[in-house]
Design a protein around this motif. Sequence first.
Motif, PDB file in Angstrom:
ATOM      1  N   GLY A 293       0.817  -1.198   0.000  1.00 15.61           N
ATOM      2  CA  GLY A 293       0.000   0.000   0.000  1.00 15.61           C
ATOM      3  C   GLY A 293       0.852   1.250   0.000  1.00 15.61           C
ATOM      4  O   GLY A 293       1.966   1.272  -0.530  1.00 15.61           O
ATOM      5  N   LEU A 294       0.363   2.297   0.664  1.00 15.69           N
ATOM      6  CA  LEU A 294       1.025   3.596   0.616  1.00 15.69           C
ATOM      7  C   LEU A 294       2.139   3.709   1.652  1.00 15.69           C
ATOM      8  O   LEU A 294       1.995   3.283   2.796  1.00 15.69           O
ATOM      9  N   ASN A 295       3.243   4.330   1.228  1.00 14.21           N
ATOM     10  CA  ASN A 295       4.393   4.589   2.085  1.00 14.21           C
ATOM     11  C   ASN A 295       4.898   5.990   1.787  1.00 14.21           C
ATOM     12  O   ASN A 295       5.023   6.380   0.620  1.00 14.21           O
ATOM     13  N   GLY A 414       0.252   4.637   8.934  1.00 13.32           N
ATOM     14  CA  GLY A 414      -0.374   3.610   8.109  1.00 13.32           C
ATOM     15  C   GLY A 414      -1.796   3.297   8.486  1.00 13.32           C
ATOM     16  O   GLY A 414      -2.539   2.699   7.697  1.00 13.32           O
ATOM     17  N   SER A 415      -2.223   3.719   9.678  1.00 11.39           N
ATOM     18  CA  SER A 415      -3.586   3.415  10.122  1.00 11.39           C
ATOM     19  C   SER A 415      -4.532   4.598   9.976  1.00 11.39           C
ATOM     20  O   SER A 415      -5.714   4.479  10.291  1.00 11.39           O
ATOM     21  N   ALA A 416      -4.011   5.730   9.515  1.00  5.69           N
ATOM     22  CA  ALA A 416      -4.826   6.952   9.446  1.00  5.69           C
ATOM     23  C   ALA A 416      -5.430   7.126   8.070  1.00  5.69           C
ATOM     24  O   ALA A 416      -5.212   8.137   7.391  1.00  5.69           O
ATOM     25  N   SER A 417      -6.178   6.137   7.605  1.00  7.82           N
ATOM     26  CA  SER A 417      -6.846   6.227   6.307  1.00  7.82           C
ATOM     27  C   SER A 417      -7.904   7.327   6.350  1.00  7.82           C
ATOM     28  O   SER A 417      -8.525   7.545   7.398  1.00  7.82           O
ATOM     29  N   PRO A 418      -8.144   8.082   5.252  1.00  4.68           N
ATOM     30  CA  PRO A 418      -7.584   7.865   3.909  1.00  4.68           C
ATOM     31  C   PRO A 418      -6.294   8.647   3.640  1.00  4.68           C
ATOM     32  O   PRO A 418      -5.630   8.399   2.649  1.00  4.68           O
ATOM     33  N   GLY A 419      -5.927   9.611   4.479  1.00  2.27           N
ATOM     34  CA  GLY A 419      -4.774  10.443   4.173  1.00  2.27           C
ATOM     35  C   GLY A 419      -3.463   9.843   4.595  1.00  2.27           C
ATOM     36  O   GLY A 419      -2.399  10.221   4.104  1.00  2.27           O
ATOM     37  N   TYR A 420      -3.491   8.902   5.548  1.00  2.00           N
ATOM     38  CA  TYR A 420      -2.298   8.207   6.045  1.00  2.00           C
ATOM     39  C   TYR A 420      -1.245   9.174   6.589  1.00  2.00           C
ATOM     40  O   TYR A 420      -0.048   8.948   6.448  1.00  2.00           O
ATOM     41  N   THR A 421      -1.689  10.253   7.236  1.00  2.00           N
ATOM     42  CA  THR A 421      -0.773  11.189   7.873  1.00  2.00           C
ATOM     43  C   THR A 421      -1.322  11.586   9.236  1.00  2.00           C
ATOM     44  O   THR A 421      -2.518  11.445   9.512  1.00  2.00           O
ATOM     45  N   ARG A 422      -0.431  12.122  10.073  1.00  2.00           N
ATOM     46  CA  ARG A 422      -0.829  12.625  11.387  1.00  2.00           C
ATOM     47  C   ARG A 422       0.110  13.748  11.784  1.00  2.00           C
ATOM     48  O   ARG A 422       1.274  13.792  11.376  1.00  2.00           O
ATOM     49  N   VAL A 423      -0.396  14.679  12.604  1.00  3.73           N
ATOM     50  CA  VAL A 423       0.429  15.755  13.128  1.00  3.73           C
ATOM     51  C   VAL A 423       1.331  15.196  14.220  1.00  3.73           C
ATOM     52  O   VAL A 423       0.876  14.485  15.118  1.00  3.73           O
ATOM     53  N   MET A 424       2.609  15.507  14.156  1.00  5.06           N
ATOM     54  CA  MET A 424       3.587  14.962  15.087  1.00  5.06           C
ATOM     55  C   MET A 424       3.782  15.895  16.279  1.00  5.06           C
ATOM     56  O   MET A 424       3.734  17.126  16.158  1.00  5.06           O
ATOM     57  N   ALA A 425       4.027  15.279  17.451  1.00  5.20           N
ATOM     58  CA  ALA A 425       4.281  16.041  18.673  1.00  5.20           C
ATOM     59  C   ALA A 425       5.713  16.568  18.673  1.00  5.20           C
ATOM     60  O   ALA A 425       6.606  16.000  18.027  1.00  5.20           O
ATOM     61  N   ASP A 426       5.951  17.649  19.421  1.00  2.00           N
ATOM     62  CA  ASP A 426       7.272  18.265  19.449  1.00  2.00           C
ATOM     63  C   ASP A 426       8.356  17.336  19.966  1.00  2.00           C
ATOM     64  O   ASP A 426       9.539  17.501  19.631  1.00  2.00           O
ATOM     65  N   THR A 427       7.981  16.364  20.785  1.00  5.42           N
ATOM     66  CA  THR A 427       8.998  15.474  21.368  1.00  5.42           C
ATOM     67  C   THR A 427       9.373  14.303  20.466  1.00  5.42           C
ATOM     68  O   THR A 427      10.359  13.613  20.729  1.00  5.42           O
TER      69      THR A 427
END
Length: 450
Positions: A293-295, A414-427
């Motif tokens: 799938g998507l990477n 990989g689990s955040a369908s459909p965009g497959y992205t997430r906002v990352m924490a500062d740490t």
Amino acid sequence: MAGDSGTIDIRGPPSQADLNAHPMVVWYTGTQTATINGAEQTLLTNYLANGNGNLLVTGENIGADLDSTPFYTDVLKARLVNGNAGATAVQGVTGDPVSGAWASTQLTFSGSSPDAVNPLGAGSVPFYYVGSGQGAGVRSDYDSDSRVVYLGYNYLEGADSNRLNVVGSIVQWFDAKKAPVVGVQWPNGGETLMPGTSYKLTWSAKDVEIPSNGVDIYFTSDSSNPTWTLIASGEPNDGVFWWNPPAGIDSPLCLLKVVVRDGQGNAGQDLSNSEFTIGSPIITTFSVTLQPGLNLVSIPLVPIGSGITSVLSTIDPFYRAVWTYDPVANTWKTWHRGEPSNGLTSLDLRMGFWVDVTGSSSRLLTVQGVPPTSTPIGLVAGYNLVGFPSAQTTVTVGAVKAATGATMIVGFSGSASPGYTRVMADTEVLLAGNGYYLYVPVAATWTVTY
């Protein structure tokens, strides 16, 4: 070998390949009444359509023979007015790039039945018959890189003292149309050169006029961020230069560049198709596992061979598409297997890119290349899809925000369908092999230390 004699054509017309190899063709019919036959018309039309060709056609009776044919109207851009202009001299046109120098000079010619013509379309009359003021020829742009001059009289024979200069002016007008067509031949990718050994660099270059000092040769040892070092300047266009690579260079990322100028100052150039090696560089290998799938991926090295199929060769044929975002053009660039590229042909360490992996098994992407010392990545205001060209494992999101002014960094999930992205924490930390979206409110440069 016997040559042509008068109107007897012993050798026949040249082949299409022979004609196409020349940047300028002179087609002279003299006083013949059967001037340019159908096969020859096709030959000349194809020559112009082949690219970067220029055609001078001259001779009387051409209009009387060919008027209203597609070749006469569409290629020569002419319409016959009179099959016998009754003149023995022509004169130039003030300001005309071909004939302006002879606007007050009568140029004599031989023959008995010169054609008077009018131009069609965007054609222009460069010479007029003295006395009648009728058009004696047409000059025109055939297409974006080819030009045509048609003279309806027999000017290449006779005693006019300006003939050579007139032809030279036509040559210069042809030459000004387009820069030289250049091709690097060797090294063109994959070769290994060692300092202390002399090598024959070769190239080809074609244009109407290339002066004897019209060639400059350069090389770079870093194709990802090239600084061009001059090898030689002011060389003749003989296609050969012997070169001893300088000591102290150990790089698999070298390219040759040949720049060629024509007689009007237009410059054309070509680079090696892919990288070659100088010296004995240390090659690093990097691997990252891709899931079906998507990477969202990046490569932390300057790869040996930046083409998509080269970078992704270890997972071939198990990927169907690759795409990245170009923030400058505000557009996605894509590559789909079996289809033409939509702007994406190569991958480098500055970019993050998506790979759609096929099948049900994970795939190990392995890339060989040279680790950078540091990599400047230009960021435009808004979202930027970037790589992380570093072996460090302690660079945090907060540190990148502080260095770039970014207000948000988005990573892969990989689990955040459909965009497959997430906002990352500062740490959280950034890792080699991953791609990231950086949002910056104003343009900045992020310098990543390997």
